[in-house]
Enzyme design. Structure first.
Site, PDB file in Angstrom:
ATOM      1  N   ASP A 479     -64.741  52.798 -86.707  1.00 29.49           N
ATOM      2  CA  ASP A 479     -63.626  53.709 -86.984  1.00 29.49           C
ATOM      3  C   ASP A 479     -63.996  55.158 -86.660  1.00 29.49           C
ATOM      4  O   ASP A 479     -65.187  55.511 -86.529  1.00 29.49           O
ATOM      5  CB  ASP A 479     -63.264  53.571 -88.477  1.00 29.49           C
ATOM      6  CG  ASP A 479     -61.810  53.893 -88.774  1.00 29.49           C
ATOM      7  OD1 ASP A 479     -61.146  54.496 -87.910  1.00 29.49           O
ATOM      8  OD2 ASP A 479     -61.331  53.559 -89.885  1.00 29.49           O
ATOM      9  N   CYS A 527     -61.460  51.690 -83.253  1.00 28.01           N
ATOM     10  CA  CYS A 527     -60.407  52.114 -84.177  1.00 28.01           C
ATOM     11  C   CYS A 527     -60.550  53.615 -84.336  1.00 28.01           C
ATOM     12  O   CYS A 527     -61.657  54.144 -84.273  1.00 28.01           O
ATOM     13  CB  CYS A 527     -60.615  51.399 -85.519  1.00 28.01           C
ATOM     14  SG  CYS A 527     -59.515  51.953 -86.829  1.00 28.01           S
ATOM     15  N   ASP A 549     -52.376  52.344 -87.350  1.00 26.51           N
ATOM     16  CA  ASP A 549     -52.340  52.124 -88.800  1.00 26.51           C
ATOM     17  C   ASP A 549     -50.949  51.724 -89.259  1.00 26.51           C
ATOM     18  O   ASP A 549     -50.753  51.368 -90.417  1.00 26.51           O
ATOM     19  CB  ASP A 549     -52.753  53.409 -89.534  1.00 26.51           C
ATOM     20  CG  ASP A 549     -54.257  53.482 -89.691  1.00 26.51           C
ATOM     21  OD1 ASP A 549     -54.934  52.467 -89.433  1.00 26.51           O
ATOM     22  OD2 ASP A 549     -54.754  54.555 -90.062  1.00 26.51           O
TER      23      ASP A 549
HETATM   24  C1  DGJ Z   1     -58.389  53.986 -90.669  1.00 25.78           C
HETATM   25  C2  DGJ Z   1     -58.206  52.632 -90.063  1.00 25.78           C
HETATM   26  O1  DGJ Z   1     -57.275  52.692 -89.023  1.00 25.78           O
HETATM   27  C3  DGJ Z   1     -57.788  51.661 -91.146  1.00 25.78           C
HETATM   28  O2  DGJ Z   1     -57.515  50.412 -90.600  1.00 25.78           O
HETATM   29  C4  DGJ Z   1     -58.880  51.587 -92.173  1.00 25.78           C
HETATM   30  O3  DGJ Z   1     -60.020  51.014 -91.607  1.00 25.78           O
HETATM   31  C5  DGJ Z   1     -59.169  52.964 -92.725  1.00 25.78           C
HETATM   32  N1  DGJ Z   1     -59.407  53.916 -91.690  1.00 25.78           N
HETATM   33  C6  DGJ Z   1     -60.351  52.921 -93.638  1.00 25.78           C
HETATM   34  O4  DGJ Z   1     -60.737  54.148 -94.057  1.00 25.78           O
END
Ligand code: DGJ
Length: 733
Positions: A479, A527, A549
């Site tokens: 992420d 991500c 998201d």
């Molecule tokens: C942002 C991501 O896009 C979500 O899916 C999740 O993993 C959160 N961060 C967690 O902090």
């Protein structure tokens, strides 16, 4: 051979798939663009003055008294200072502060295969017969700069890649002020341009507009490719649509700040250029040093936008993504984020895993909150050690239990970040990007580690590597939840501060190269607060990316449809979540949530323990159905049938390479009339002479019927309803 050189007229002709890309060297040794489009044959007689533009080999050095030669010809890699006043592809500043350039052709070489780029992701060939590369060496002699323009042609695809290499052959420093990967002067301006724009939770929405005079540009200054602008755009002939007409695509294999610029000037040429954003960028080239740009992937299509997308899909699926998972179908996963957020312990996780096993799900992903003291977003990024209060058995123990139940185990990381409230920050408060005496801007309570520094990259490689070695982890969600601010590094001299954004990206790629090489069995998923870094650079290391998201099925139709303009289904992660949806509060049927997620890499992101038996049975069916369909979805050709940005319905279909199997996904977004008339989806890509069975419906139709008359979808007569049809070829009619 796909690359030809006519040494009488000094013309290069690159043939990629069924397109031609032609440029030449005029009598002043300037490189001039001639043609890019449907494949043509060119004569070798000396008659290129008209093809190359009126002044291609003009006998007089300056064709008129008021306009320079450079101004009225089409440049292949333009420079500034000698008479072309449009945006240049590059610009240098020498030791005296002079910024004029003049680039002249010196030599060329043609060879089979494709070179890799040093420290940068790029498309590749598996063997040398897949295409050829042309390297043009040009130089600006008065400052001792050599420039190598690299063109690679994929023999069987309408793909040409371009990048540039700057070499300082002088004995003094040279500063690059601008170093774009490519530029091309198209002959006219009779185009629309299409870009993918958006924001958090609304990534990659489609925007098509006519070109206007002047500059239209899309760019990121955020340190990442961004939610707001994808590093891609296309030029479309006015009559081009989804299925027909000429489309020219430009996609940058890069994850940092980028610029894509289109300029229409007085003679109505369209100058297109793309590369690292010159905003807040310079690069000091010491004597003897080299600077390489990222690659731009240029795709030609005479089958509309759909043809362009299918070319990108095949190339990115097969010759950009790498590793074990490139050719494998992707596991169906359950992620605990929307089910528990930070509030979980191993018992809760195991309860979800047990239900997941019953439903046929294959992989459990433990999201944010498993490490340090992290119970909300305010702490612990950088402290990659398991929180034993939540997971007393440790990662190995939890993982063994999950494996024992029958699921694989995956883990979330956000390795590029540091929380001010962390053990790492206590020891290394100087490791984040920062500028002395300036306040450090936190976003989501976190700062960004300075990946231009080797010791910090090594810390990430070691700490993430240690966790991956500590348990049989088969998946990583990587992420990145904020953008770059206070971009400064006290260890760099002042004239290198503007290198930092690019150095950050190089450090990031170095980390990914090392980790993906050390853990070849791990499936990495990109991500960035959803889809904030959905770009080809990421796909080189991580073959799938969390698209957004926003998990609402209706919002996802738009996001996934837009994403499909460039990126194949195998790269798009899509999950079913609970209703009312967290982001939009919309309530959609579980069947529609499943169908929408099934058109990418299916996953779930909800608390299975609180579902009733009907929902569980439905999910079990979805999982079973997806297992039967996923090869087709992840490996086939995509045809877009109904555009949600223009219609009340979204429909796409996947057709196998041999045209024997197809799956059609259709969702009614909103019913506009009370009494629906007959509505049909006209299919594409089928074999017109083959009889197809519509599986489960006891209906048989020929390919030509399905493509010309269509499939009746008027029973989707309620908002948010959806359907998947599966076609199987029976016999030739
Ligand atoms: C942002 C991501 O896009 C979500 O899916 C999740 O993993 C959160 N961060 C967690 O902090």
């Amino acid at each position: 051979m796909p690359i030809f050189f006519d040494n009488v007229n000094r013309i290069f002709h690159l043939k990629a798939g069924n397109c031609s890309y032609i440029f030449g060297i005029n009598k002043y040794d300037y490189m001039q663009h001639i043609y890019w489009g449907e494949q043509i044959e060119i004569s070798t007689c000396n008659k290129f003055s008209y093809i190359g533009g009126k002044f291609f080999n003009s006998p007089v050095p300056k064709p008129t008294n008021i306009i320079s030669l450079e101004e009225c010809t089409r440049s292949e890699y333009p420079f500034y200072g000698t008479g072309d006043f449009k945006a240049p592809a590059f610009q240098t500043e020498d030791e005296n502060g002079y910024t004029t350039n003049c680039l002249k052709f010196k030599s060329y070489k043609i060879y089979c295969g494709k070179p890799s780029l040093d420290g940068l992701p790029a498309t590749y060939m598996e063997n040398e017969n897949e295409g050829q590369t042309l390297e043009i060496t040009a130089s600006d002699e008065s400052i001792g700069l050599d420039l190598i323009l690299i063109y690679t042609v994929f023999d069987k695809m309408n793909v040409i890649t371009r990048s540039a290499k700057f070499i300082n052959n002088s004995s003094s420093k040279l500063k690059l002020l601008r170093a774009l990967s490519m530029s091309i002067d198209m002959e006219d301006d009779d185009f629309d341009y299409l870009q993918l724009w958006g924001g958090w939770a609304s990534e990659r929405h489609i925007d098509r507009k006519p070109l206007a005079h002047g500059i239209q540009s899309l760019e990121s200054r955020r340190g990442s490719s961004s939610h707001q602008k994808n590093p891609f755009f296309s030029l479309l002939r006015k009559n081009a649509d989804e299925n027909s007409g000429e489309v020219f695509g430009f996609s940058l294999v890069y994850s940092g700040c980028f610029l894509a610029q289109i300029e229409v000037e007085q003679f109505n040429f369209t100058r297109v250029s793309m590369g690292i954003n010159p905003f807040n960028f310079t690069w000091t080239l010491q004597p003897g040093c080299i600077f390489e740009t990222p690659e731009v992937v240029m795709v030609y299509s005479n089958e509309g936008l759909g043809g362009m997308s299918r070319t990108y899909h095949k190339l990115y699926r097969e010759r950009l993504c790498r590793g074990k998972y490139r050719d494998k179908v992707r596991p169906i996963l359950i992620n605990n984020w929307e089910a528990t957020y930070f509030k979980f312990n191993s018992q809760k996780i195991l309860n979800i895993v047990k239900d997941a096993k019953q439903l046929g799900i294959e992989l459990f992903v433990l999201d944010d909150g498993w490490f340090g003291r992290r119970n909300d977003s305010t702490s612990s990024l950088g402290d990659w050690k398991v929180n034993l209060e939540k997971i007393p058995e440790g990662l190995y123990g939890l993982c063994s239990k999950i494996n024992g139940i029958g699921l694989q185990f995956g883990l979330w990381f956000e390795p590029e970040m540091i929380s001010p409230d962390s053990e790492l920050y206590e020891v290394h408060p100087d490791w984040c990007l920062h500028i002395p005496k300036r306040e450090r801007t936190t976003v989501r309570d976190q700062l960004v580690l300075d990946l231009s520094r080797d010791e910090i990259c090594n810390y990430i490689i070691d700490s993430v590597g240690k966790v991956l070695k500590s348990a049989p982890i088969t998946y990583v969600k990587w992420d990145f939840n904020r953008e770059l601010t206070e971009i400064g590094n006290e260890l760099l001299p002042p004239d290198m501060q503007k290198e930092l954004c690019h150095r950050y990206v190089l450090g990031f790629y170095k980390i990914l190269e090392k980790l993906t090489e050390s853990f070849p069995d791990v499936l990495f998923e990109g991500c960035a607060s959803g889809g904030g870094r959905f770009d080809p650079g990421i796909l080189y290391y991580m073959p799938q990316i969390w698209a957004s998201d926003n998990t609402d099925a209706i919002s996802r139709l738009f996001i996934q449809y837009g994403t499909s303009i460039v990126y194949p289904a195998s790269t798009i992660s899509a999950h079913v979540s609970a209703v009312p949806n967290e982001q939009t509060h919309r309530i959609t049927p579980l069947s529609t949530r499943g169908n929408v997620a099934m058109s990418g890499n299916l996953g779930y992101e909800l608390d299975l323990n609180i579902l009733d038996n009907d929902d569980k049975a439905e999910i079990k069916n979805q999982v079973e159905k997806y297992k039967a369909l996923r090869y087709l979805i992840q490996k086939s050709d995509l045809y877009r049938l109904k555009n949600p940005f223009e219609e009340d319905t979204c429909a796409i279909m996947y057709v196998s390479q041999d045209k024997k199997d197809a799956a059609i996904f259709c969702t009614r977004i909103i019913c506009k009339t009370a009494f629906m008339h007959i509505e049909r989806l006209k299919l594409h890509g089928l074999n017109k002479d083959v009889l197809y069975e519509i599986v489960g419906e006891n209906i048989f139709s020929t390919g030509s019927e399905l493509m010309k008359i269509g499939l009746d979808y008027s029973d989707l007569d309620k908002d948010f309803t959806s359907k998947i049809w599966i076609l199987k070829a029976k016999e030739r009619c």
